[in-house]
Design a protein around this motif. Structure first.
Motif, PDB file in Angstrom:
ATOM      1  N   MET A  34       0.743  -1.132  -0.099  1.00  0.00           N
ATOM      2  CA  MET A  34       0.298   0.024   0.082  1.00  0.00           C
ATOM      3  C   MET A  34       0.896   1.242   0.050  1.00  0.00           C
ATOM      4  N   GLY A  35       0.247   2.344  -0.599  1.00  0.00           N
ATOM      5  CA  GLY A  35       1.264   3.692  -0.749  1.00  0.00           C
ATOM      6  C   GLY A  35       0.191   4.774  -0.460  1.00  0.00           C
ATOM      7  N   TRP A  36       0.640   5.844   0.202  1.00  0.00           N
ATOM      8  CA  TRP A  36       0.217   7.181   0.188  1.00  0.00           C
ATOM      9  C   TRP A  36       0.665   8.014  -0.690  1.00  0.00           C
ATOM     10  N   PHE A  37      -0.029   8.720  -1.347  1.00  0.00           N
ATOM     11  CA  PHE A  37       0.500   9.920  -2.344  1.00  0.00           C
ATOM     12  C   PHE A  37      -0.411  11.100  -2.151  1.00  0.00           C
ATOM     13  N   ARG A  38      -0.141  12.352  -2.535  1.00  0.00           N
ATOM     14  CA  ARG A  38      -0.750  13.510  -2.508  1.00  0.00           C
ATOM     15  C   ARG A  38      -0.616  14.568  -3.576  1.00  0.00           C
ATOM     16  N   GLN A  39      -1.495  15.190  -3.695  1.00  0.00           N
ATOM     17  CA  GLN A  39      -1.608  16.088  -4.996  1.00  0.00           C
ATOM     18  C   GLN A  39      -1.931  17.524  -4.475  1.00  0.00           C
ATOM     19  N   ALA A  40      -1.151  18.495  -4.459  1.00  0.00           N
ATOM     20  CA  ALA A  40      -1.272  20.048  -3.937  1.00  0.00           C
ATOM     21  C   ALA A  40      -1.872  20.505  -5.238  1.00  0.00           C
ATOM     22  N   PRO A  41      -2.742  21.755  -5.128  1.00  0.00           N
ATOM     23  CA  PRO A  41      -3.370  22.421  -6.349  1.00  0.00           C
ATOM     24  C   PRO A  41      -2.262  22.970  -7.318  1.00  0.00           C
ATOM     25  N   GLY A  42      -2.383  22.707  -8.323  1.00  0.00           N
ATOM     26  CA  GLY A  42      -1.444  22.857  -9.198  1.00  0.00           C
ATOM     27  C   GLY A  42       0.101  22.082  -9.621  1.00  0.00           C
ATOM     28  N   LYS A  43       0.062  21.222  -8.871  1.00  0.00           N
ATOM     29  CA  LYS A  43       1.313  20.307  -8.840  1.00  0.00           C
ATOM     30  C   LYS A  43       0.928  18.929  -9.094  1.00  0.00           C
ATOM     31  N   PRO A  88       1.893  23.949   6.584  1.00  0.00           N
ATOM     32  CA  PRO A  88       1.329  24.339   5.470  1.00  0.00           C
ATOM     33  C   PRO A  88       1.585  23.673   4.071  1.00  0.00           C
ATOM     34  N   GLU A  89       2.784  23.364   3.894  1.00  0.00           N
ATOM     35  CA  GLU A  89       3.282  22.634   2.377  1.00  0.00           C
ATOM     36  C   GLU A  89       2.781  21.399   2.354  1.00  0.00           C
ATOM     37  N   ASP A  90       2.085  20.794   3.583  1.00  0.00           N
ATOM     38  CA  ASP A  90       1.662  19.477   3.447  1.00  0.00           C
ATOM     39  C   ASP A  90       0.155  19.613   3.093  1.00  0.00           C
TER      40      ASP A  90
END
Length: 124
Positions: A34-43, A88-90
């Protein structure tokens, strides 16, 4: 098919903590890393952490190492992401993903199944 549903996101102040959960159904959970990923706006979507089938092997992105902990409970078909000392960058939408691999991967294209995501917002 594996169905994944994330929960636990929300709004938190910098320095705070959140615990994300990802409940799996459909196939034998312990057959999947299993993995966790993330996506910030515009990235682009980025790797956060991954855990092996047994839970004995974990790996983290440098940006979260020492602050986040991935774990799993194969009896409950659930993977967790404990997030401490949030910044905040999280801030991003966090996704869990399943791969029929032994150890897992930091590459998103190795994962066949994805959840719908849960929003994490960290205020300054």
């Amino acid at each position: 098919q594996v169905q994944l549903v994330e929960s636990g996101g929300g709004l938190v102040q910098a320095g705070g903590s959140l615990r994300l959960s990802c409940a799996a159904s459909g196939r034998t959970f312990s057959n999947y890393a299993m993995g966790w990923f993330r996506q910030a706006p515009g990235k682009e979507r980025e790797f956060v952490a991954r855990i092996s089938r047994s839970g004995g092997n974990t790996y983290y992105a440098d940006s979260v190492k020492g602050r986040f902990t991935i774990s799993r409970d194969n009896a409950k078909n659930t993977v967790y992401l404990q997030m401490n000392s949030l910044k905040p960058e999280d801030t991003a939408v966090y996704y869990c993903a399943a791969a029929r691999l032994l150890i897992g991967s930091s590459r998103s294209d190795e994962y066949a199944y994805w959840g719908q995501g849960t929003q994490v917002t960290v205020s300054p």
